[in-house]
Design a protein around this motif. Structure first.
Motif, PDB file in Angstrom:
ATOM      1  N   PRO A   1       6.633   5.769 -10.364  1.00 41.96           N
ATOM      2  CA  PRO A   1       6.961   6.411  -8.999  1.00 41.96           C
ATOM      3  C   PRO A   1       6.661   5.380  -8.097  1.00 41.96           C
ATOM      4  N   VAL A   2       7.491   5.674  -6.953  1.00 33.50           N
ATOM      5  CA  VAL A   2       7.424   4.730  -5.769  1.00 33.50           C
ATOM      6  C   VAL A   2       7.019   5.399  -4.460  1.00 33.50           C
ATOM      7  N   LEU A   3       7.193   6.907  -4.647  1.00 26.42           N
ATOM      8  CA  LEU A   3       6.867   7.753  -3.581  1.00 26.42           C
ATOM      9  C   LEU A   3       6.260   9.036  -4.029  1.00 26.42           C
ATOM     10  N   ALA A   4       5.149   9.635  -3.465  1.00 22.12           N
ATOM     11  CA  ALA A   4       4.649  10.991  -3.789  1.00 22.12           C
ATOM     12  C   ALA A   4       4.669  11.659  -2.416  1.00 22.12           C
ATOM     13  N   SER A   5       5.590  12.695  -2.424  1.00 22.01           N
ATOM     14  CA  SER A   5       5.574  13.883  -1.326  1.00 22.01           C
ATOM     15  C   SER A   5       4.483  14.920  -1.568  1.00 22.01           C
ATOM     16  N   PRO A   6       3.541  15.062  -0.986  1.00 23.48           N
ATOM     17  CA  PRO A   6       2.627  16.528  -1.126  1.00 23.48           C
ATOM     18  C   PRO A   6       2.914  17.474  -0.249  1.00 23.48           C
TER      19      PRO A   6
END
Lengths: 669, 370
Positions: B132-137
């Protein structure tokens, strides 16, 4: 309100706004003419460019695109019998026979004029309706929506053809196929045979293409002529407009139907055209021409499906709930532009709403005018020898079907439904009834289950339910009265009528093929019942109930055939009626099915592009007897076109084992 | 214009593909890549396993041009929608076909993570292979109808025995989180399935067909908050957010609302404990705390991963990012690089025993056969 109205009018009438609107319209027309792509692909293509644009101009382009989707898809529906999108399936019924009769220009101009009228009228209605829409939409709960699906189903009464039991059985096949996949109440998988593709249900686009387009293509190929039987196209386009003026009240009523049904989230736009079509048949005295090229069968669905697009704006703008696939993308575009739908769209942002509504109206005018202008030339396509057109059309249909879920199973399903369509056409099992059943199946089951869970049986006493129930009853009453009336008419005018299509068809005496088909349908219902019994109560009760009833109805059909009741309305075989049987110059019914099957099997091995190249060459040389040069030119232009289209639109073409095994260079990968 | 550009592209495409594959082989055989990552003139395909126009699609189309600007060589990023099988189809295809050259990425959401956690038979992808390079919560808020007569979470227990209805998309969708939450609080809620989305559920609530509901943060803020002022909605609790140590904290978007662990304590009089709560937290993490993410496929070289990580980091740290993103993302910190890896590690780690527990719970409670 007047303030907002004027501000909106000012915005709409500025030069840049109109320019971008027209840009969106042209893009929409160019893409929408290609079946299966419709507006969704066009909007997705546009979305990357929206970012960073000034919101109102971006909005103008978006609307331009959305507005003309149900306009340009009419071309293929009328000219080729290929329903361009689910909104124009009913147009095929009468539009295509008109094209075959050489009246393509008249059909198209009637269609576009109706689209224009529907779009404009829709905008007028919306201007007022948007202010009271919120409570109206909130009044339509699951119970009311269920009743609306029943109303839709009652249209089978008028679209069911000559034999009611056969019509209802055809509708039942649609209901059964429409229930394949996850049950709405429990998520259990029904009739899927453990197949992942079937778990998502059979896509409507594929069913529409298979049931209408493929049988027509095969039929035309067997006759081996141009689509248009008349060499002259005639100067029909003024006539088309005259037709609309003559039937203005029908167009008006259908536009209202489109607007209202389109505005109800959850029912989906795909039934609107059928309800409008059924309404046209119901309210017409001499309904014999319907299905054989009655212009009213074009005017009704076309004036409703543009009004529907306007109606579908309402739940999108007010609740953020898109009423259709294209509205979903429109919603996404709005969020990217920075417009958040919600209750404020009728209060502080009312001017934005009006800008959208009126832009939609203007886009409709521009789009329909452009199409009207073009239709004269495009109609000439119908005079091309069919064997030359066919490979293009088969390619286009396969491509369109593949866009449904982008899975090779789409093509297999297309072929399967196509064979069903061919047989239904041959034995005169009404295909519109089948499609209505298919379209309504999931909504009907879902809303019935939800209504029962929300209110118990008490839902039947809700005022909305009672009103729609009464309308349904009236609709059935009229259908029944017309049926008996026209039955009487038939008996006394049969000898005097000179209409070739309505003359008493030749009755086949060998009922063997029909028995087999009816038997297979009977067994399918039996399997459906068996499958339903394997599920939990909530998961199986709907399909089980449908199959139980249908076993009786299709059983009656089967009984009449098995007991050789030659004179019953059930008995029909197009091979005999059209005089194909015994004619050596006509290819067998399955001949072209094998050609298409070959193409699809080949896709599994070497992928789409190589397959269509081979298919084109083989077909043009063997079937069309084209010269080598012509074959090469047509084949390469088709391949280049498909490859370019796929690349620009970021779409996959089907790939086969070859592509899995070996790394192929573009575009063969 | 498009065709012109396309012709130029397709002409050079073959050469570029050959060059790229040659470069790939070179970088694999020679342990030390000679030159830095450069995507000049390339096209990145971003698979979104959902339909056009949905939440994940909008999210991706928002990010695509911004990230493109920050990647070396500014490649065009195109979104490719592959819906089907509850988003498993697109993910399976990515697992099977994606190339590790940095030009193939996927954006998944809670609906892709849940079947993976549940061990759905349709799942043929493994998050452990991807980076993963981005996690949007995001977050969620649970609310009830004023007709139920309660004012806040403290009175929730008085709902026991009342007829509560909830309009749901399905027990294995994101709705698993609210359904399990109510179960943990010993409050009996009748779920009515077959809704087409959370929006349809909200509409059923507004119509009075159901009397409890939840929405994710952005939908709640834009579409439910106005209803509070009209007296049609009583907010009860948020799900909360996870802090660095993986503990639940109040959602900064809703500081006045208690989070789920607080409500647990109000109802049961003790700190949350037990398998049910552990499972709830795992699914909350996969459905909300790390709801959407960008992943690179198996075997992607570290320098490509770094290039993507840098680009995403630059994107979310840009000055105007916050103001531009609010409508699409809500007010939540976007996790990048190591933080994204950590977020998904927490979200996608479930023990076999816990998985079996939730499968059994779904079967006994909702007759779900996975």
């Amino acid at each position: 309100m007047l303030d907002a109205f004027l501000t909106a009018l000012q915005t709409v009438m500025t030069g840049t706004h109109l320019l971008y609107l027209a840009g969106g319209v042209l893009l929409g027309l160019a893409i929408g003419i290609f079946p299966g792509l419709g507006g969704i692909a066009g909007l997705s293509l546009l979305l990357p460019f929206l970012y960073g644009m000034e919101p109102t101009t971006a909005l103008a382009m978006l609307i331009g695109l959305v507005a003309v989707i149900p306009t340009s898809d009419t071309f293929t529906s009328v000219l080729m019998g290929i329903p361009g999108s689910s909104g124009s399936q009913a147009t095929v019924l009468d539009g295509f026979p008109m094209a075959k009769r050489g009246e393509a220009a008249r059909a198209l101009s009637a269609a576009f004029a109706s689209s224009l009228f529907g779009g404009l009228f829709g905008a007028v209605v919306l201007t007022g309706f948007v202010l009271i829409a919120r409570p109206v939409i909130l009044a339509f709960g699951s119970a009311e929506l269920f009743m609306l699906t029943l109303l839709g189903l009652s249209m089978v009464g008028v679209l069911g053809g000559n034999s009611l039991v056969k019509g209802l059985s055809a509708c039942g096949v649609g209901l059964l196929l429409g229930s394949v996949g996850g049950a709405p109440a429990t998520g259990e998988y029904r009739m899927t045979f453990g197949n992942f593709y079937l778990m998502d249900g059979i896509p409507l686009v594929v069913v529409g293409l298979g049931i209408f387009a493929l049988p027509e293509i095969i039929d035309l190929l067997r006759q081996n002529s141009a689509i248009s039987e008349a060499a002259e196209l005639g100067r029909g386009w003024v006539n088309g407009i005259r037709d609309l003026i003559k039937n203005r009240w029908l167009a008006l009523r259908c536009a209202v139907i489109g607007c209202i049904v389109g505005a109800l989230p959850g029912l989906g736009g795909s039934v609107v055209d059928w309800i409008a079509y059924g309404h046209a048949v119901q309210t017409t005295k001499d309904k014999d021409g319907f299905g054989n090229g009655d212009v009213r069968g074009v005017i009704a669905p076309e004036s409703s499906n543009n009004a529907k697009e306007g109606g579908a704006l309402i739940p999108t703008l007010l609740f953020g709930i898109p009423g259709s696939g294209s509205m979903a993308v429109f919603l996404g575009g709005m969020v990217l532009i920075g417009i958040e739908p919600g209750p404020s769209m009728v209060t502080s942002n009312l001017d934005v709403t009006y800008t959208i509504v009126w832009s939609l109206a203007i886009a409709n005018v521009v789009g329909a005018a452009a199409c009207l202008f073009l239709s004269k030339w495009v109609a000439k396509l119908t005079t091309i020898p069919y064997a030359l057109m066919a490979p293009f059309m088969i390619t286009v249909i396969c491509f369109a079907a593949y866009q449904a879920t982008r899975d090779l199973s789409d093509l297999v399903t297309l072929l399967g439904i196509g064979v069903l369509g061919v047989l239904m056409k041959r034995f005169d099992w009404p295909r519109p009834a089948f499609l209505i059943g298919f379209v309504l199946a999931s909504g009907m089951e879902t809303y019935l289950y939800q209504a029962l869970q929300f209110d118990g049986l008490g839902f039947l006493l809700k005022p909305g339910v009672l009103i729609i129930g009464a309308i349904t009853a009236i609709s059935i009453y009229f259908a029944a009265r017309h049926a008996t009336n026209s039955g009487k008419d038939d008996s006394c005018t049969e000898t005097s009528t000179d209409s070739s299509t309505q003359a008493k068809p030749l009755r086949p005496t060998n009922l063997g093929p029909q028995k087999l088909f009816a038997g297979a349908i009977f067994l399918a219902f039996a399997y459906g019942l068996y499958d339903a019994l394997q599920q939990s109560m909530l998961g199986g009760v709907f399909t089980g109930g449908v199959c139980g009833v249908m076993l009786i109805l299709s059983g009656i059909v089967l009984f009449k055939l098995v007991t050789n009741q030659v004179d019953d309305a059930v008995n029909f075989d197009n091979e005999v009626a059209a005089g194909y049987q015994g004619d050596q110059s006509i290819a067998s019914l399955l001949h072209y099915v094998y050609w298409i099957a070959g193409l699809i099997v080949s896709c599994y091995f070497v992928g789409f592009l190589i397959s269509i190249a081979v298919f084109f060459i083989a077909f043009l040389l063997v079937k069309a007897r084209a010269s080598i040069l012509r074959t090469v030119v047509l084949t390469s232009s088709a391949v280049v076109f498909m490859a370019t289209l796929a690349h620009v639109m970021v779409l996959d073409l089907p790939s086969g084992f070859l592509q899995e095994a070996v790394q192929m260079p573009w575009p063969l990968n | 214009m498009n065709t012109m550009r396309n012709n130029k592209r397709s002409a050079g495409k073959l050469i570029k593909a050959l060059a790229a594959s040659a470069a790939c082989i070179a970088s694999l055989t020679v342990a030390n890549p000679v030159h830095a990552v450069d995507f000049d003139g390339e096209r990145v395909e971003w698979i979104i396993p959902f339909k056009e126009g949905g939440g994940s699609d909008t999210w991706a189309r928002f990010f695509a041009p911004l990230i493109s600007e920050n990647l070396p060589g500014k490649p065009a990023i195109v979104v490719k929608n592959i819906p089907g099988g509850g988003s498993t189809k697109g993910a399976n295809q990515f697992q099977r076909k994606a190339k590790d050259n940095g030009l193939n990425i996927i954006g998944t959401s809670g609906s892709t993570q849940f079947p993976y956690l549940l061990g759905d038979t349709r799942v043929n992808y493994d998050y452990k292979n991807w980076t993963p390079v981005l996690a949007s919560p995001t977050g969620g808020v649970f609310y009830v109808s004023p007709e139920l007569g309660i004012k806040s979470a403290a009175e929730l227990a008085s709902l026991r025995g009342k007829e509560l209805k909830y309009a749901s998309q399905g027990a294995t969708s994101l709705d698993l989180v609210p359904l399990l939450a109510m179960d943990i609080l010993d409050i009996d809620v009748q779920a009515i399935f077959g809704m087409k989305g959370r929006g349809a559920g909200r509409l059923a609530f507004e119509r009075g067909e159901v009397n409890v509901d939840y929405q994710t943060s952005s939908a709640y803020l834009k579409k439910v908050v106005p209803l509070i002022d009209e007296g049609k909605v009583v907010p009860i609790m948020s799900w909360g957010v996870l802090d660095e140590d993986g503990n639940l904290q109040r959602d900064p978007n809703f500081p006045d609302l208690p989070h789920f662990a607080e409500v647990y304590e109000m109802i049961h009089g003790k700190k949350p404990e037990g398998t049910a709560f552990k499972v709830w937290k795992a699914f909350f993490a996969a459905g909300f705390a790390a709801q959407k993410g960008i992943f690179l496929p198996k075997g992607t070289p570290q320098d490509v991963i770094d290039a993507w990580g840098d680009a995403v980091e630059k994107t979310v740290k840009a000055d105007d990012f916050k103001s531009r993103s609010e409508l699409v993302l809500g007010d939540y910190p976007q996790a990048v690089k190591g933080k994204a890896v950590k977020a998904f590690k927490a979200a996608l780690d479930i023990s076999d025993a816990d998985r079996q527990w939730v499968r059994d719970w779904l079967t006994s409670r909702y007759n779900v056969q996975l």
